[in-house]
Scaffold this active site. Sequence first.
Site, PDB file in Angstrom:
ATOM      1  CG  ASP A 156      -2.386   0.939   1.067  1.00 57.26           C
ATOM      2  OD1 ASP A 156      -2.095   1.760  -0.045  1.00 57.26           O
ATOM      3  OD2 ASP A 156      -3.095   0.982   1.615  1.00 57.26           O
TER       4      ASP A 156
HETATM    5  C1  BGC Z   1      -5.054   3.495   0.119  1.00 61.15           C
HETATM    6  C2  BGC Z   1      -4.912   2.518  -1.053  1.00 61.15           C
HETATM    7  C3  BGC Z   1      -5.026   3.182  -2.383  1.00 61.15           C
HETATM    8  C4  BGC Z   1      -3.775   3.725  -2.195  1.00 61.15           C
HETATM    9  C5  BGC Z   1      -3.278   4.366  -3.583  1.00 61.15           C
HETATM   10  C6  BGC Z   1      -3.889   4.262  -0.176  1.00 61.15           C
HETATM   11  O1  BGC Z   1      -4.112   5.359   0.735  1.00 61.15           O
HETATM   12  O2  BGC Z   1      -4.908   2.826   1.422  1.00 61.15           O
HETATM   13  O3  BGC Z   1      -6.483   1.803  -1.026  1.00 61.15           O
HETATM   14  O4  BGC Z   1      -4.960   2.219  -3.431  1.00 61.15           O
HETATM   15  O5  BGC Z   1      -3.716   4.857  -1.187  1.00 61.15           O
HETATM   16  O6  BGC Z   1      -3.986   5.865  -3.832  1.00 61.15           O
END
Ligand code: BGC
Length: 785
Positions: free
Chosen positions: A268
């Site tokens: 993530d």
């Molecule tokens: C989130 C993810 C997301 C990623 C990219 C993170 O803050 O937890 O779900 O895909 O950001 O934007």
Amino acid sequence: MKKFTKMATLGIVALCLTANVTQAQVKLNTDNIDEVISQMTLEEKVHMVIGCGMAMGDGVKFPGTAGRTYDIPRLGIPSAYLADGPHRLAMSTRRDFDSRFYYTTEFPSATTVAATFDPEAAFQVGAALGEELKDYGLDVLLAPGVNLMRNSLCGRNHEYYSEDPLVTGKIAAGYIRGVQSNQIGTCIKHFAVNNQETNRNNNDSRLNQRPLRELYLKCFEIAIKEAKPWSVMTAYNKVNGKYTCEDIDLTENILRGEWGYEGVVMSDWNAGKDAVTAMIAGNDMLQPGQERQYNAILTAVKDGTLDEAILNRNVRRVLEFVVKSRSFSGYKYANETDLKAHAEVDRRVGAEGIVLLDNHNTLPFAATAKNVAIYGTTSYDMVPAGMGFGSTGFGYYHVSMVEGLRNAGYTVDAALVRQYKKHLADEQKRLFPNGRPPFSLTPPARAEEFIPSTEELAAQVAANDIAILTLGRTSGEASDRRVAEFYLKDNETALIKAVSKAYHAAEKKVVVILNICSPVETASWRESVDAVLCAFQPGQEVGNSITDVLTGKVNPSGKLPMTFAMKYGDAASDANFPYDYEFRMPSFAMGSGMNFKSKEKVEKPKAPERNVDFTDYEEGIYVGYRYFDTFNKEVAYPFGHGLSYTKFEYSVESSNINGDLCEVKVNVRNMGDRAGKEAVQIYVEAPRGGLDKPIKELKAFGKTSLLQPGESQTLLLTWNVMDMASFNDKTDTWELAKGEYKWMVAASSADIRCTVTQKVVKARKDKANDAMKPQVVIKELVAKK
Ligand code: BGC
């Protein structure tokens, strides 16, 4: 001139020679990945396992998207472009020095899709979303989110499907297949046990291996095995002491070893601490990529603490991902998409996901109803979806209740519309004196309700045939809901009371619509209204989708993918959730030692704070209906509940266990006078005597097609015999007890229509890895005395 020509010719020859050298160099193809890796410098390899930052600032190709993979044109390696979902292709609507708008469709929230109880509906949403990525030149959608709804206050529940792993896994599989039918990748997330947003980057989910296996990994396992997503995103949190992106047990031993997953794993965004451990763990790519990660990996390979073979393995997986992409095949995208067709998908699936919770001879609207009074600020400012990176906020449009009802030919009370218009404008000024923020992770404050005076209400009752009243709730990424948001505010309760009293005095009906992210309290007020519709968040067509159900154009067929509790505190997980956590700073700033706002040092808590630094899953396997039903706890609306405007009769045509396959044939007949669809659920009760077991667990579900009055359809519902097994964490085996199993054919977890019994004659044990053990004792709830 001649000389110049000669010189020029020489120059060209020299250029061609250089080109020949370059051409001699290998270019990426599907079958030469190892050769390409052998041509990379160490620095290039490290770049390949790290993202290139988020698509912000000048010169980025797709502004507002999540990022891309590293490109090496010399070796024919393009970037693969990543954008958030789940309910929308998250991309900026505007681009610098560009007059046009890049609109994308706001589809129903994941929860709404799950409430259809129909993987085919999920396929359609996925297919339309995949088409938008394809048309706009993106490669991979960072979705679906398949974390279990462990608690009704989790801020990201709207991005998730259900409290049940089967519903989650099956709906996710439909969605993944839909997206990937466009040769667009998905990235299933957040792997795993990411069930709260408070301190999300550092919280440690501590749980025993049984709930881990049976619930929190199961939803991933089902979707991954069935639909093969191109990629998996690990989560921010730790599980049993290790960051998920640094846990070799999770990614190498379970995901790849046990489940046979062959795709790439990425972190993530900015998750984890130790890039080298992540590499070893088989977390192949770190997104969006940081210099410190680059330096750490490079240094580790140079000093021998990271085997270059591991780096090569991870680079290979990234390249296997890149060669699947449309960017790799040089697809010439249209740069516009069929917004009209996708709005229709949203409207249709949005309506299919609406759950009719209660209906006292009120819905659909009587043919004589023409004039509608609309109450509740949410009716005028609807919630199409939740907040967060993959969210609403960039805004295309969304349809209000006023517009939806007008589109269907109803006259809405104009004086009320004027009153609400003024009220909302005043509230905007009060709440956002400096203007409403264009985007935020956490939901901006919503307008307070107002109660019309007794005289105004009297006039409205006289002028209208029926009243509708919408309650709204929204939540977002990086923070959880507080208990107060589960309950109605005093002015919401007062509004329901005042409107019901006035309309009931004139023998007119009141319908409440819940336009919510996650359950709210309903038990205290539902008796005072005539019908309750739970619409969740149906996407941009919200007002149209709801109107379709109110008017009967669509017969509701949604079922609840989670339980609505009587009160907060009733669910077994409620005690171990940061329900009362005093919000101090956005979760993404926690643990960094910085106060996000003031940039001053914040004193770190002395001792780890329960439910913030760690959360103990003491409810074990007793999540949602598994708890309420086993422990005989009263609920407001049970899991799987949802009414229709018609009635269905069920009968079991046959049931048997054939080798590994359990199957039931259920005949469903429409006994009413309206066409409708029905979602049938099969719950299984295992024989007593083995491991502690919930009283029932969902093992299969299926939905009929639109059945005309009198028409019937036979559904074949199947599952694997080992799906009825439980995980014994003393021996790390999946155990199937022999004996009699009750198969309950049901309209909801509380509405069992027929029961058959089947015998498992031979017990079975399947060995698994002893992985992800808790490092502390988690005292778990058990049903057995
Ligand atoms: C989130 C993810 C997301 C990623 C990219 C993170 O803050 O937890 O779900 O895909 O950001 O934007």
